[in-house]
Motif scaffolding. Sequence first.
Motif, PDB file in Angstrom:
ATOM      1  N   UNK A  82       0.812  -1.217   0.000  1.00 10.14           N
ATOM      2  CA  UNK A  82       0.000   0.000   0.000  1.00 10.14           C
ATOM      3  C   UNK A  82       0.850   1.274   0.000  1.00 10.14           C
ATOM      4  N   UNK A  83       1.877   1.372   0.863  1.00  8.80           N
ATOM      5  CA  UNK A  83       2.697   2.597   0.832  1.00  8.80           C
ATOM      6  C   UNK A  83       3.681   2.647  -0.341  1.00  8.80           C
ATOM      7  N   UNK A  84       3.744   1.598  -1.147  1.00  5.88           N
ATOM      8  CA  UNK A  84       4.615   1.598  -2.320  1.00  5.88           C
ATOM      9  C   UNK A  84       6.056   1.208  -2.034  1.00  5.88           C
ATOM     10  N   UNK A  85       6.345   0.697  -0.861  1.00  5.83           N
ATOM     11  CA  UNK A  85       7.704   0.256  -0.542  1.00  5.83           C
ATOM     12  C   UNK A  85       8.090  -0.896  -1.455  1.00  5.83           C
ATOM     13  N   UNK A  86       7.117  -1.779  -1.706  1.00  6.08           N
ATOM     14  CA  UNK A  86       7.295  -2.885  -2.638  1.00  6.08           C
ATOM     15  C   UNK A  86       6.149  -2.794  -3.644  1.00  6.08           C
ATOM     16  N   UNK A  87       6.471  -3.005  -4.898  1.00  2.00           N
ATOM     17  CA  UNK A  87       5.461  -2.926  -5.957  1.00  2.00           C
ATOM     18  C   UNK A  87       4.840  -4.290  -6.202  1.00  2.00           C
ATOM     19  N   UNK A  92      -3.573  -3.467 -11.427  1.00  2.00           N
ATOM     20  CA  UNK A  92      -4.787  -4.253 -11.198  1.00  2.00           C
ATOM     21  C   UNK A  92      -4.621  -5.139  -9.964  1.00  2.00           C
ATOM     22  N   UNK A  93      -3.443  -5.746  -9.805  1.00  2.00           N
ATOM     23  CA  UNK A  93      -3.177  -6.562  -8.616  1.00  2.00           C
ATOM     24  C   UNK A  93      -3.246  -5.709  -7.348  1.00  2.00           C
ATOM     25  N   UNK A  97      -5.934  -6.227  -4.350  1.00  2.00           N
ATOM     26  CA  UNK A  97      -5.463  -6.424  -2.979  1.00  2.00           C
ATOM     27  C   UNK A  97      -6.049  -5.363  -2.046  1.00  2.00           C
ATOM     28  N   UNK A  98      -6.151  -4.139  -2.531  1.00  2.00           N
ATOM     29  CA  UNK A  98      -6.725  -3.055  -1.718  1.00  2.00           C
ATOM     30  C   UNK A  98      -8.200  -3.327  -1.419  1.00  2.00           C
ATOM     31  N   UNK A  99      -8.946  -3.730  -2.427  1.00  2.00           N
ATOM     32  CA  UNK A  99     -10.365  -4.030  -2.231  1.00  2.00           C
ATOM     33  C   UNK A  99     -10.527  -5.175  -1.235  1.00  2.00           C
TER      34      UNK A  99
END
Length: 193
Positions: A82-87, A92-93, A97-99
């Motif tokens: 979520x914070x973008x530390x790892x992509x 779409x993935x 995952x967020x949903x």
Amino acid sequence: SSAQQLDSAKRVLLDGQLSEYVAAIERAGADVQKEECDFLIGSSTDSLVRQYVALRLYDHYMSSKVMGAEAVAIHIFDTWFLPGIVKMESDMDLMTARVYADFNRQSLIGEKAPELVMESVDGSHVELFTGTDKSGRYRVLFFYDADCAKCKLESIMLSNVLETEDFPIDFVAIYAGDNRQKWDSYVEDRLSF
């Protein structure tokens, strides 16, 4: 092409090591598993290895048959993806995952359930999880359908247990159907305890 083979060899090696590691911590509580996943992901200095480790661990906990393992997957999502530390592999993935995380966050073991107001067999309203109950008792929610063979068997077992034991629980049976006659009949025949 030799770099791709090396990558494949690294993946095979990492898969084996990760499988062995998660098997070793499988019986630990979710908090320990979260810490261990953070340690593994955080200690990966190469960004491709870190991404691979995070994705493998996330997938492992998402597909686990162990009740409550999804809490570890949601933790990995919240902490790393979520914070973008790892992509993640794609936008779409990430959205999927967020949903999943947002939808399931309140239903994790140990989390407070959302307030629920339902109608009882006698027509009165039953409120659950409103914050006004201070009894300290546990609630067992039994979702059933009148046409479900497994539900009928479970009703018999629950009836036997609840009639012979004195557990500090409140039992709430929730009919998942929409047929009032079947509901009334099921309650009378199977849930009279």
